[in-house]
Design a protein around this motif. Structure first.
Motif, mmCIF file in Angstrom:
data_model
loop_
_atom_site.group_PDB
_atom_site.id
_atom_site.type_symbol
_atom_site.label_atom_id
_atom_site.label_comp_id
_atom_site.label_asym_id
_atom_site.label_seq_id
_atom_site.Cartn_x
_atom_site.Cartn_y
_atom_site.Cartn_z
ATOM 1 N N THR A 24 36.026 37.148 36.743
ATOM 2 C CA THR A 24 34.780 37.734 36.390
ATOM 3 C C THR A 24 34.082 36.257 36.020
ATOM 4 O O THR A 24 34.638 35.302 35.945
ATOM 5 N N CYS B 12 33.944 39.230 41.961
ATOM 6 C CA CYS B 12 34.931 39.199 41.075
ATOM 7 C C CYS B 12 36.354 39.725 41.837
ATOM 8 O O CYS B 12 36.444 40.609 43.007
ATOM 9 N N GLU C 276 27.262 39.178 35.236
ATOM 10 C CA GLU C 276 27.663 38.602 33.924
ATOM 11 C C GLU C 276 26.781 38.140 32.875
ATOM 12 O O GLU C 276 25.990 37.552 33.248
#
Length: 419
Positions: free
Chosen positions: A229, A258, A283
């Motif tokens: 991530t 990811c 993110e």
């Protein structure tokens, strides 16, 4: 990483909180090792002081042409003791860290008690489930029938848990990521970063993926790992930094692939795009003063929610219980989107407050009133792009097998309304 002072002063409370996270009571062992380390440090400081005193005496005696053989012998004895004690100090430090780095974060007082996802609590929900006058299909059925999602081709290239997207669905994925970044940077106040997709051990240690979850990661040579991530590189941008309080809050966002091995998910969601080895995500990461982290979690949650509201897709938010939270989290909200093809809710975002758990591992502080204070870190998906794609396919499907394009994405399709 945990505050050792807190464990010393609140051993019973610490053990009880760790029990809620499924851990055995370890405070007595931690305190004993810490005591041995501190006793070693005390003796070390005494010996270093004695060595300094003798060294000054040697200097004076040499100036007066006096014999210093006794003092030199004494210095050598002290040096040997210091080396032995430093070695012992390192051993105790390593023993202590070996325990602490594998213990999860302490749950916030508002986190519900429970063992697994069945004990999570509904926080709120938005919108309504769509109604169809036909039996809604699953995302992979829609994509395969349109000839725009291909799992067999991906399997030929890379094996299971990969997918090849084509033409308008590939463009839809790109449009979703652009929409999310535009929303978060232009409206929600995040700064966009392009970050490396490969990181070193220290970065994964800092955010809590290593050493405990190495099996869930993909290695890339001896010194690098593929990121699970963008939380990892974004949070580690401030590793080993002492920030000025005026720099806070720091809010950052990034769109990245990811990579996860899904080692603990054997047999789960093997059909479709829900659980892939490679997926994309936008993110969100925040670095804030401790007194603001609870409010920042709510702000981050609202930022993630805003994407689904603009896309007009029904969702609910669950507060995760003590037994279902991630390793580094003190409190987590999961946003679960409704998938009519599955007739079920599926997680599309997790927003977590990690308090100072990660900043202690990263040694990230800020200066305020002459003191260096550990920051609080937060992270959240804003959102998982692949699962948002799934949600659009299933919620906007038509009876004839096509997919309507949500109003919020029109501009990315030059006002085209249908796939």
């Amino acid at each position: 990483m945990h505050n050792i002072n807190y464990i010393r002063e609140n051993p019973t409370e610490f053990d009880n909180l760790m029990k809620l996270r499924g851990e055995k009571p370890l405070s007595s062992k931690i305190i004993e090792i810490d005591k041995q380390k501190r006793e070693t440090q005390t003796i070390l400081q005494s010996l270093l002081g004695e060595r300094n005193t003798i060294s000054k005496t040697i200097g004076i005696q040499k100036k007066n042409n006096k014999d210093v053989s006794f003092e030199m012998k004494k210095i050598e004895e002290i040096k040997n003791k210091i080396n032995t004690l430093k070695e012992l100090e390192n051993i105790k430090e390593n023993e202590l860290n070996a325990i602490l780095i594998r213990l999860p974060n302490i749950p916030h007082k508002t986190v519900p008690l429970g063992k697994d996802e069945n004990d999570n609590k509904l926080y709120k929900e938005w919108g309504k489930k769509p109604k169809f006058n036909f039996q809604p299909k699953k995302h992979f059925e829609i994509g395969e029938e349109l000839g725009l999602i291909n799992f067999e081709l991906a399997s030929k290239l890379s094996g299971s848990r990969f997918v090849v997207l084509k033409k308008q669905i590939s463009k839809l994925e790109r449009a979703i990521s652009n929409f999310m970044l535009d929303k978060h940077t232009e409206v929600n106040g995040y700064t966009e970063y392009s970050v490396p997709f490969l990181v070193k051990n220290n970065s994964l240690y800092g955010t809590g993926q290593l050493p405990k979850f190495g099996d869930d990661l993909f290695t890339a040579g001896e010194d690098h790992w593929l990121i699970p991530t963008a939380e990892v590189p974004l949070t580690n941008l401030v590793r080993d930094e002492i920030l000025n309080v005026k720099q806070l809050p720091i809010r950052s966002t990034s769109y990245t692939p990811c990579f996860r091995s899904e080692a603990g998910a054997a047999g789960k969601d093997t059909r479709g795009m829900l659980r892939q080895h490679q997926f994309t995500k936008v993110e969100l990461v925040s670095i804030v003063e401790p007194q603001h982290s609870e409010d920042e979690l709510e702000r981050m949650l609202q930022s993630a929610e805003s994407i689904l509201k603009d896309l007009e897709i029904h969702y609910r938010i669950m507060t995760l219980c003590t037994g279902d939270m991630g390793f580094s989290a003190s409190k987590t909200y999961d946003i679960e989107v409704w998938l009519p093809g599955e007739d079920n809710y599926r997680e599309i975002s997790s927003c977590s407050n990690c308090n100072d758990f990660q900043s202690r591992r990263m040694n990230t502080r800020y200066k305020s009133d002459g003191k260096n204070i550990f920051v609080h870190t937060l992270n959240g998906s804003g959102l998982a792009v692949g699962r948002t794609l799934i949600a659009i396919l299933e919620n906007y499907q038509t009876e004839d097998g096509n997919v309507k394009i949500p109003d919020a994405l029109f501009k990315y399709f030059h006002n085209k309304t249908l796939i």
